[in-house]
Design a protein around this motif. Sequence first.
Motif, mmCIF file in Angstrom:
data_model
loop_
_atom_site.group_PDB
_atom_site.id
_atom_site.type_symbol
_atom_site.label_atom_id
_atom_site.label_comp_id
_atom_site.label_asym_id
_atom_site.label_seq_id
_atom_site.Cartn_x
_atom_site.Cartn_y
_atom_site.Cartn_z
ATOM 1 N N ARG A 155 -6.378 22.299 -9.795
ATOM 2 C CA ARG A 155 -5.516 21.548 -10.704
ATOM 3 C C ARG A 155 -4.847 20.348 -10.030
ATOM 4 N N GLU A 156 -4.659 20.411 -8.709
ATOM 5 C CA GLU A 156 -4.042 19.280 -8.007
ATOM 6 C C GLU A 156 -4.892 18.009 -8.123
ATOM 7 N N MET A 157 -6.184 18.179 -8.365
ATOM 8 C CA MET A 157 -7.078 17.025 -8.504
ATOM 9 C C MET A 157 -6.720 16.160 -9.707
ATOM 10 N N LEU A 158 -6.019 16.737 -10.652
ATOM 11 C CA LEU A 158 -5.662 15.989 -11.849
ATOM 12 C C LEU A 158 -4.735 14.815 -11.544
ATOM 13 N N PHE A 159 -3.995 14.903 -10.452
ATOM 14 C CA PHE A 159 -3.097 13.793 -10.124
ATOM 15 C C PHE A 159 -3.876 12.588 -9.601
ATOM 16 N N ALA A 160 -4.996 12.848 -8.906
ATOM 17 C CA ALA A 160 -5.874 11.743 -8.516
ATOM 18 C C ALA A 160 -6.486 11.120 -9.766
ATOM 19 N N LYS A 161 -6.834 11.973 -10.730
ATOM 20 C CA LYS A 161 -7.390 11.471 -11.987
ATOM 21 C C LYS A 161 -6.339 10.666 -12.757
ATOM 22 N N LEU A 162 -5.098 11.130 -12.720
ATOM 23 C CA LEU A 162 -4.020 10.400 -13.391
ATOM 24 C C LEU A 162 -3.842 9.020 -12.773
ATOM 25 N N LYS A 163 -3.857 8.948 -11.439
ATOM 26 C CA LYS A 163 -3.728 7.649 -10.763
ATOM 27 C C LYS A 163 -4.886 6.728 -11.166
ATOM 28 N N GLU A 164 -6.088 7.293 -11.247
ATOM 29 C CA GLU A 164 -7.252 6.501 -11.646
ATOM 30 C C GLU A 164 -7.064 5.921 -13.046
ATOM 31 N N GLU A 165 -6.584 6.751 -13.961
ATOM 32 C CA GLU A 165 -6.406 6.289 -15.338
ATOM 33 C C GLU A 165 -5.265 5.274 -15.448
ATOM 34 N N VAL A 166 -4.189 5.480 -14.683
ATOM 35 C CA VAL A 166 -3.085 4.518 -14.692
ATOM 36 C C VAL A 166 -3.557 3.176 -14.142
ATOM 37 N N ASP A 167 -4.393 3.210 -13.102
ATOM 38 C CA ASP A 167 -4.935 1.965 -12.546
ATOM 39 C C ASP A 167 -5.798 1.237 -13.578
ATOM 40 N N GLU A 168 -6.585 2.003 -14.348
ATOM 41 C CA GLU A 168 -7.425 1.388 -15.371
ATOM 42 C C GLU A 168 -6.577 0.804 -16.497
ATOM 43 N N LEU A 169 -5.467 1.465 -16.819
ATOM 44 C CA LEU A 169 -4.543 0.925 -17.818
ATOM 45 C C LEU A 169 -3.907 -0.357 -17.307
ATOM 46 N N ALA A 170 -3.494 -0.346 -16.033
ATOM 47 C CA ALA A 170 -2.877 -1.537 -15.436
ATOM 48 C C ALA A 170 -3.847 -2.715 -15.428
ATOM 49 N N ALA A 171 -5.133 -2.437 -15.216
ATOM 50 C CA ALA A 171 -6.141 -3.500 -15.197
ATOM 51 C C ALA A 171 -6.228 -4.211 -16.545
ATOM 52 N N GLU A 172 -5.928 -3.497 -17.621
ATOM 53 C CA GLU A 172 -5.942 -4.099 -18.955
ATOM 54 C C GLU A 172 -4.606 -4.747 -19.304
ATOM 55 N N LEU A 173 -3.516 -4.201 -18.774
ATOM 56 C CA LEU A 173 -2.183 -4.692 -19.129
ATOM 57 C C LEU A 173 -1.802 -5.964 -18.381
ATOM 58 N N PHE A 174 -2.201 -6.047 -17.112
ATOM 59 C CA PHE A 174 -1.735 -7.144 -16.255
ATOM 60 C C PHE A 174 -2.911 -7.975 -15.753
ATOM 61 N N ASP A 175 -2.707 -9.274 -15.667
ATOM 62 C CA ASP A 175 -3.799 -10.192 -15.323
ATOM 63 C C ASP A 175 -4.417 -9.871 -13.974
ATOM 64 N N ASP A 176 -3.577 -9.503 -12.989
ATOM 65 C CA ASP A 176 -4.117 -9.202 -11.658
ATOM 66 C C ASP A 176 -4.410 -7.716 -11.475
ATOM 67 N N GLY A 177 -4.208 -6.927 -12.533
ATOM 68 C CA GLY A 177 -4.501 -5.500 -12.455
ATOM 69 C C GLY A 177 -3.492 -4.691 -11.675
ATOM 70 N N GLN A 178 -2.376 -5.311 -11.273
ATOM 71 C CA GLN A 178 -1.369 -4.633 -10.469
ATOM 72 C C GLN A 178 -0.097 -4.417 -11.289
ATOM 73 N N ILE A 179 0.462 -3.221 -11.184
ATOM 74 C CA ILE A 179 1.727 -2.944 -11.860
ATOM 75 C C ILE A 179 2.836 -3.675 -11.116
ATOM 76 N N PRO A 180 3.597 -4.553 -11.778
ATOM 77 C CA PRO A 180 4.661 -5.296 -11.095
ATOM 78 C C PRO A 180 5.693 -4.354 -10.469
ATOM 79 N N ASP A 181 6.179 -4.738 -9.317
ATOM 80 C CA ASP A 181 7.187 -3.935 -8.618
ATOM 81 C C ASP A 181 8.568 -4.325 -9.149
ATOM 82 N N VAL A 182 8.910 -3.768 -10.303
ATOM 83 C CA VAL A 182 10.179 -4.072 -10.954
ATOM 84 C C VAL A 182 11.026 -2.811 -10.973
ATOM 85 N N PRO A 183 12.161 -2.789 -10.282
ATOM 86 C CA PRO A 183 13.005 -1.589 -10.258
ATOM 87 C C PRO A 183 13.480 -1.223 -11.661
#
Length: 310
Positions: free
Chosen positions: A176-204
């Motif tokens: 089940r711990e593998m699901l967190f790697a999968k979550l990171k993968e999916e969040v990265d794919e979401l970020a690639a669509e949301l942001f032009d450079d594919g990176q989540i801005p470092d905004v506190p």
Amino acid sequence: MSNADRPAPGTPPDESRLTPQFRDLCAVVAKLRSPDGCPWDREQTLESIKPYTLEETYELLEAIDSGNDAEICEELGDVLLQVLLDSQIAADEGRFDLTDVVAGLTRKLIVRHPHVFGDSTAATPHDVSRQWDRIKQAEKQRESVFDGLPAALPALARAARVAEKAGRVGYDFPRREMLFAKLKEEVDELAAELFDDGQIPDVPAVVDGPVVHEPPIADPHRQARIQSELGDVLFVIANIARRWHINPEEALRESNRKFERRFQYIERRLREQGRDVRSASLPEMEVLYQEGKAIEKTEQASSRKSDEVE
């Protein structure tokens, strides 16, 4: 009910009390549907009554969450009414009656529990679930493991059930711990669509100014891709809940209630000051939110200590 009056687990209801009470209830429901009964009840169909069945089910869930036995008892009665009314409607239409419903349910419970009523064995809840699925698959002649899942299930609850059914036939992450790697993968794919450079801005995550209201996404194709990727994130979240034996729908309902309680604290405190939330600044509301959160946690800690002493 006191401990002294409580029957042993697995004891059926007292027939001398249940039978006349249940007979009276069935007679009342039948009377409501009779020509000299209630106009509203007479005009109902199995289709028209569906929204009320769903509403009563959710009210039962809320009562269970409250822990109030009187409310739970009342809401269980309302759910039972839906079963009786549906059965009476079907009987009036010449389709089936409550006797058929009860007999069918009794047969199903016996057939699907051969480890209790037959010669089969099932040592764990997991064994029971797999056995139940095998019997159900044979009964229904279903082609897919997903056949039979209600289409009306809330999406988050359905995600957990879909993954659970796939997992029961072996399609699951080994750990089940593998699901967190999968979550990171999916969040990265979401970020690639949301942001032009594919990176989540470092905004506190701080509340120090007004809310910025962004315009909706103009490109419908991009909007669809974002929605798809966000859905994948939510699906993995539902799976994390499932593998840790948490009901994701219940978890989200509790978070909703928690946020509502804390926001209502903001509203209450502002009313005490003769003000309204619409006139308060975001930083002011955040201070009150954190204040309410701290009070809530202190009360919960105090309650836990009290329970430990008892």
